[in-house]
Design an enzyme around this catalytic site. Structure first.
Site, PDB file in Angstrom:
ATOM      1  N   ARG A  72       0.816  -1.221   0.000  1.00 47.42           N
ATOM      2  CA  ARG A  72       0.000   0.000   0.000  1.00 47.42           C
ATOM      3  C   ARG A  72       0.846   1.266   0.000  1.00 47.42           C
ATOM      4  NH1 ARG A  72      -3.383  -3.599  -1.652  1.00 47.42           N
ATOM      5  NH2 ARG A  72      -4.758  -4.518  -0.071  1.00 47.42           N
ATOM      6  N   HIS A 181     -12.597 -12.345  -2.642  1.00 49.52           N
ATOM      7  CA  HIS A 181     -13.025 -10.949  -2.716  1.00 49.52           C
ATOM      8  C   HIS A 181     -14.379 -10.841  -3.417  1.00 49.52           C
ATOM      9  CE1 HIS A 181      -8.669 -10.308  -2.084  1.00 49.52           C
ATOM     10  NE2 HIS A 181      -9.041  -9.184  -1.509  1.00 49.52           N
ATOM     11  N   ASP A 252     -11.164 -11.824   7.969  1.00 53.76           N
ATOM     12  CA  ASP A 252     -10.852 -11.095   6.749  1.00 53.76           C
ATOM     13  C   ASP A 252     -11.962 -10.058   6.569  1.00 53.76           C
ATOM     14  OD1 ASP A 252      -9.527 -10.319   4.454  1.00 53.76           O
ATOM     15  OD2 ASP A 252      -9.358 -12.338   3.632  1.00 53.76           O
TER      16      ASP A 252
END
Length: 349
Positions: A72, A181, A252
């Site tokens: 990131r 995801h 998660d």
């Protein structure tokens, strides 16, 4: 005030007024940062200091700073190679690869701590079985023994820097093609098969000081009807009781497709906490994060509070001081030998 059970995100480079209010809610315990929250080392340090100053004990600040596709903070930080490149080096020179892994863990952790961020969700303990593209070279290798050795070295480096380790994605995401995801993957293997492969790195690191674990949004129908991150069988039965894990269990992201089956956001959070999670993540959905936080206003787990309190990062050198050290310069020189491929960033803005 204790450390609450919810980790949320923020939208920009500094805190908005409504975010300050949210972060002082008793159910909030942490903040996860993304690429959108980073402009410069100085700006990030101000943001982290601002978050930490809001309450006592301070909120945990986390990031995914694995390297490769998942890093990131980039400009101003060393561009870490994917750990799969370290695994690729292991078969040629295991001693050098172990040193690479240790220095990668130390360098990642030292740089993250230097800007006031407490932890990175690492190391990845999944196996690269050639099935999951979302894992791929985020994993060290396909061989569980190789993954274990390299992950132990990586964790040693993290601990030397003063950062807690968080292994992911328990009990293993490498055996499914679907991306959690977007949907709920199903792994049809038996528990015996998982014991011989995916569980080995988790078991070994638990016995060697692993501080935290992030559970996978993956269903293993031959073991339980609930996905691992919502399963008492996996989190309480296997992880706590069989493996003897005493650290923090993180969910998660509850905004992922793999969590949708559980219902609305407050239900997802409660199911994950009831299964054994200490902290749940709700990312990129501020309106639903607010619902989760309000639903847990009276929630209190003293044991989880104690575990979470141990996850704060150690006091670290400031960035300029860190980069002047011999170890930082040596680690950078060593890791520059791992040429990282240019992948699309796996980030949610």
């Amino acid at each position: 005030m204790s450390i609450g059970p919810v980790m949320v995100d923020v939208q920009g480079l500094e805190l908005a007024a409504e975010e300050r209010e949210m972060l002082q809610h008793p159910a909030v315990g942490g903040v996860i940062l993304f690429s959108r929250n980073y402009e410069s080392v100085e700006q990030l340090r101000r943001l982290a200091d601002d978050i930490h100053a809001l309450r006592e004990p301070p909120l945990l600040i986390a990031v995914d700073q694995e390297g490769g596709r998942v890093q990131r903070f980039r400009d101003g930080f060393f561009r870490l190679p994917p750990v799969g490149s370290i695994g690729a080096a292991f078969c040629n020179d295991s001693r050098k690869a172990l040193r690479l892994s240790r220095e990668a863990g130390w360098l990642m952790a030292s740089e993250v701590l230097s800007v006031g961020v407490d932890l990175s969700f690492a190391p990845v303990l999944d196996l690269d079985l050639g099935i999951s593209t979302v894992i791929g070279d985020r994993a060290f290798d396909r061989n569980p023994e190789t993954v274990t050795e390299l992950a132990l070295a990586y964790q040693r480096g993290m601990h030397e820097a003063g950062m807690a380790s968080v292994g992911k994605h328990f009990p293993g995401h490498g055996g499914v093609a679907a991306d959690s995801h977007h949907s709920l993957p199903e792994d049809e293997r038996s528990y015996a098969d998982l014991e011989l492969q995916d569980l080995i790195p988790f078991e070994r690191l638990v016995r060697n000081g692993l501080n935290g674990i992030m559970a996978a949004h993956v269903l293993y129908p031959h073991i339980d009807t609930q996905p691992a991150g919502f399963s008492r069988t996996w989190l309480t039965g296997v992880l706590r009781e069989s493996m003897g894990f005493q650290g923090v269990i993180f969910s998660d992201d509850l905004s992922m497709g793999g969590a949708e089956w559980a219902g609305d956001y407050p239900t997802r959070a409660r199911m994950a906490l009831d299964a054994g999670c200490d902290m749940v993540l709700v990312c990129n959905q501020p309106q639903y994060a607010a619902q989760v936080v309000e639903s847990l206003v009276a929630y209190n787990d003293p044991a989880a509070n104690l575990r979470l309190a141990r996850m704060h990062g150690a006091t670290s050198l400031q960035r300029k001081e860190l980069t002047a050290t011999e170890r930082w310069q040596s680690a950078v020189s060593l890791l520059e030998q791992c040429e990282a491929e240019r992948w699309l960033d796996m980030d949610l803005e």
